[in-house]
Design a protein around this motif. Structure first.
Motif, PDB file in Angstrom:
ATOM      1  N   GLU A  58      54.044  55.418 -54.659  1.00 24.14           N
ATOM      2  CA  GLU A  58      53.583  56.453 -53.742  1.00 24.14           C
ATOM      3  C   GLU A  58      52.066  56.517 -53.887  1.00 24.14           C
ATOM      4  O   GLU A  58      51.562  56.701 -54.997  1.00 24.14           O
ATOM      5  N   LEU A  59      51.361  56.358 -52.794  1.00 22.45           N
ATOM      6  CA  LEU A  59      49.904  56.391 -52.810  1.00 22.45           C
ATOM      7  C   LEU A  59      49.386  57.451 -51.846  1.00 22.45           C
ATOM      8  O   LEU A  59      49.916  57.591 -50.733  1.00 22.45           O
ATOM      9  N   THR A  60      48.367  58.168 -52.286  1.00 21.30           N
ATOM     10  CA  THR A  60      47.623  59.055 -51.404  1.00 21.30           C
ATOM     11  C   THR A  60      46.271  58.390 -51.211  1.00 21.30           C
ATOM     12  O   THR A  60      45.485  58.278 -52.158  1.00 21.30           O
ATOM     13  N   ILE A  61      46.044  57.903 -49.996  1.00 19.42           N
ATOM     14  CA  ILE A  61      44.827  57.158 -49.664  1.00 19.42           C
ATOM     15  C   ILE A  61      44.040  57.976 -48.649  1.00 19.42           C
ATOM     16  O   ILE A  61      44.531  58.242 -47.552  1.00 19.42           O
ATOM     17  N   ASP A  62      42.850  58.399 -49.061  1.00 20.76           N
ATOM     18  CA  ASP A  62      41.995  59.212 -48.197  1.00 20.76           C
ATOM     19  C   ASP A  62      42.751  60.434 -47.674  1.00 20.76           C
ATOM     20  O   ASP A  62      42.669  60.788 -46.492  1.00 20.76           O
ATOM     21  N   GLY A  63      43.533  61.061 -48.575  1.00 28.97           N
ATOM     22  CA  GLY A  63      44.252  62.285 -48.236  1.00 28.97           C
ATOM     23  C   GLY A  63      45.593  62.102 -47.561  1.00 28.97           C
ATOM     24  O   GLY A  63      46.300  63.073 -47.333  1.00 28.97           O
ATOM     25  N   VAL A  64      45.981  60.865 -47.253  1.00 31.11           N
ATOM     26  CA  VAL A  64      47.251  60.603 -46.578  1.00 31.11           C
ATOM     27  C   VAL A  64      48.245  60.001 -47.574  1.00 31.11           C
ATOM     28  O   VAL A  64      48.006  58.927 -48.145  1.00 31.11           O
ATOM     29  N   VAL A  70      37.143  54.333 -50.961  1.00 34.76           N
ATOM     30  CA  VAL A  70      38.033  55.399 -50.508  1.00 34.76           C
ATOM     31  C   VAL A  70      38.795  55.981 -51.706  1.00 34.76           C
ATOM     32  O   VAL A  70      39.390  55.246 -52.495  1.00 34.76           O
ATOM     33  N   LEU A  71      38.781  57.311 -51.819  1.00 31.93           N
ATOM     34  CA  LEU A  71      39.521  57.966 -52.886  1.00 31.93           C
ATOM     35  C   LEU A  71      41.018  57.764 -52.699  1.00 31.93           C
ATOM     36  O   LEU A  71      41.536  57.865 -51.580  1.00 31.93           O
ATOM     37  N   HIS A  72      41.690  57.490 -53.827  1.00 28.57           N
ATOM     38  CA  HIS A  72      43.137  57.318 -53.793  1.00 28.57           C
ATOM     39  C   HIS A  72      43.732  57.691 -55.146  1.00 28.57           C
ATOM     40  O   HIS A  72      43.048  57.681 -56.167  1.00 28.57           O
ATOM     41  N   SER A  73      45.005  58.054 -55.117  1.00 35.64           N
ATOM     42  CA  SER A  73      45.765  58.392 -56.316  1.00 35.64           C
ATOM     43  C   SER A  73      47.198  57.980 -56.055  1.00 35.64           C
ATOM     44  O   SER A  73      47.541  57.558 -54.941  1.00 35.64           O
ATOM     45  N   GLY A  74      48.054  58.103 -57.069  1.00 33.77           N
ATOM     46  CA  GLY A  74      49.423  57.723 -56.802  1.00 33.77           C
ATOM     47  C   GLY A  74      50.371  57.897 -57.962  1.00 33.77           C
ATOM     48  O   GLY A  74      49.995  58.340 -59.049  1.00 33.77           O
ATOM     49  N   LYS A  75      51.613  57.552 -57.692  1.00 31.56           N
ATOM     50  CA  LYS A  75      52.673  57.528 -58.691  1.00 31.56           C
ATOM     51  C   LYS A  75      53.401  56.203 -58.543  1.00 31.56           C
ATOM     52  O   LYS A  75      53.843  55.843 -57.451  1.00 31.56           O
ATOM     53  N   ILE A  76      53.496  55.496 -59.666  1.00 23.70           N
ATOM     54  CA  ILE A  76      54.230  54.242 -59.718  1.00 23.70           C
ATOM     55  C   ILE A  76      55.549  54.529 -60.424  1.00 23.70           C
ATOM     56  O   ILE A  76      55.568  55.138 -61.494  1.00 23.70           O
ATOM     57  N   HIS A  77      56.646  54.103 -59.833  1.00 25.29           N
ATOM     58  CA  HIS A  77      57.961  54.346 -60.414  1.00 25.29           C
ATOM     59  C   HIS A  77      58.405  53.150 -61.246  1.00 25.29           C
ATOM     60  O   HIS A  77      58.103  51.992 -60.920  1.00 25.29           O
ATOM     61  N   ALA A  78      59.111  53.437 -62.335  1.00 24.67           N
ATOM     62  CA  ALA A  78      59.638  52.382 -63.205  1.00 24.67           C
ATOM     63  C   ALA A  78      60.384  51.357 -62.361  1.00 24.67           C
ATOM     64  O   ALA A  78      61.106  51.713 -61.429  1.00 24.67           O
ATOM     65  N   GLY A  79      60.173  50.081 -62.658  1.00 26.34           N
ATOM     66  CA  GLY A  79      60.799  49.002 -61.900  1.00 26.34           C
ATOM     67  C   GLY A  79      59.911  48.448 -60.802  1.00 26.34           C
ATOM     68  O   GLY A  79      60.279  47.478 -60.139  1.00 26.34           O
ATOM     69  N   TYR A  80      58.744  49.052 -60.630  1.00 26.01           N
ATOM     70  CA  TYR A  80      57.801  48.582 -59.609  1.00 26.01           C
ATOM     71  C   TYR A  80      57.110  47.306 -60.069  1.00 26.01           C
ATOM     72  O   TYR A  80      56.766  47.147 -61.237  1.00 26.01           O
ATOM     73  N   SER A  81      56.899  46.388 -59.129  1.00 26.06           N
ATOM     74  CA  SER A  81      56.095  45.190 -59.401  1.00 26.06           C
ATOM     75  C   SER A  81      55.346  44.803 -58.139  1.00 26.06           C
ATOM     76  O   SER A  81      55.797  45.063 -57.027  1.00 26.06           O
ATOM     77  N   ASP A  82      54.162  44.198 -58.342  1.00 24.24           N
ATOM     78  CA  ASP A  82      53.383  43.754 -57.197  1.00 24.24           C
ATOM     79  C   ASP A  82      52.379  42.689 -57.592  1.00 24.24           C
ATOM     80  O   ASP A  82      52.219  42.364 -58.770  1.00 24.24           O
TER      81      ASP A  82
END
Length: 111
Positions: free
Chosen positions: A63-69, A85-97
């Motif tokens: 889950e990412l919040t990118i520029d408020g979205v 651009v400001l961003h934040s997020g939550k990475i869930h266990a099992g995620y890969s990229d």
């Protein structure tokens, strides 16, 4: 956690990323980096900004919040964060990229 990456990726240097439960491999170029990441634990990403970033989601959810979205990305999705651009997020266990950073010094190799 089973390592999903094949031997040529696992032969790359491990990236020194200060997040608990991450396994990450660094492919270093003169002007960018590719990071192959997988997470065995949930991780919160505080708000920050840097050079452009593009992620190719292999499994799990981020889950990412990118520029408020706020947006959610899963397997097969591609996300893009423009430079500065400001961003934040939550990475869930099992995620890969596989993540592209448009800067050569975003992360260093573990010693």
């Amino acid at each position: 956690m089973e390592n999903i990456f094949p031997p040529p990726i696992k032969a790359l240097p491990e990236a020194d990323i200060p997040i608990d439960g991450i396994k990450a491999y660094l492919s270093q170029a003169a002007d960018h980096q590719l990071i192959f990441m997988q997470f065995e634990k949930d991780a919160d990403l505080p708000e920050h900004a840097h050079a452009a970033q593009v992620g190719f989601v292999l499994s799990g959810v981020i889950e990412l919040t990118i520029d408020g979205v706020k947006q959610q990305f899963g397997k097969g999705d591609i996300y893009s964060i423009p430079e500065g651009v400001l961003h934040s997020g939550k990475i869930h266990a099992g995620y890969s990229d596989i993540t592209f950073f448009a800067e050569a010094g975003r992360y260093t190799a573990k010693e």
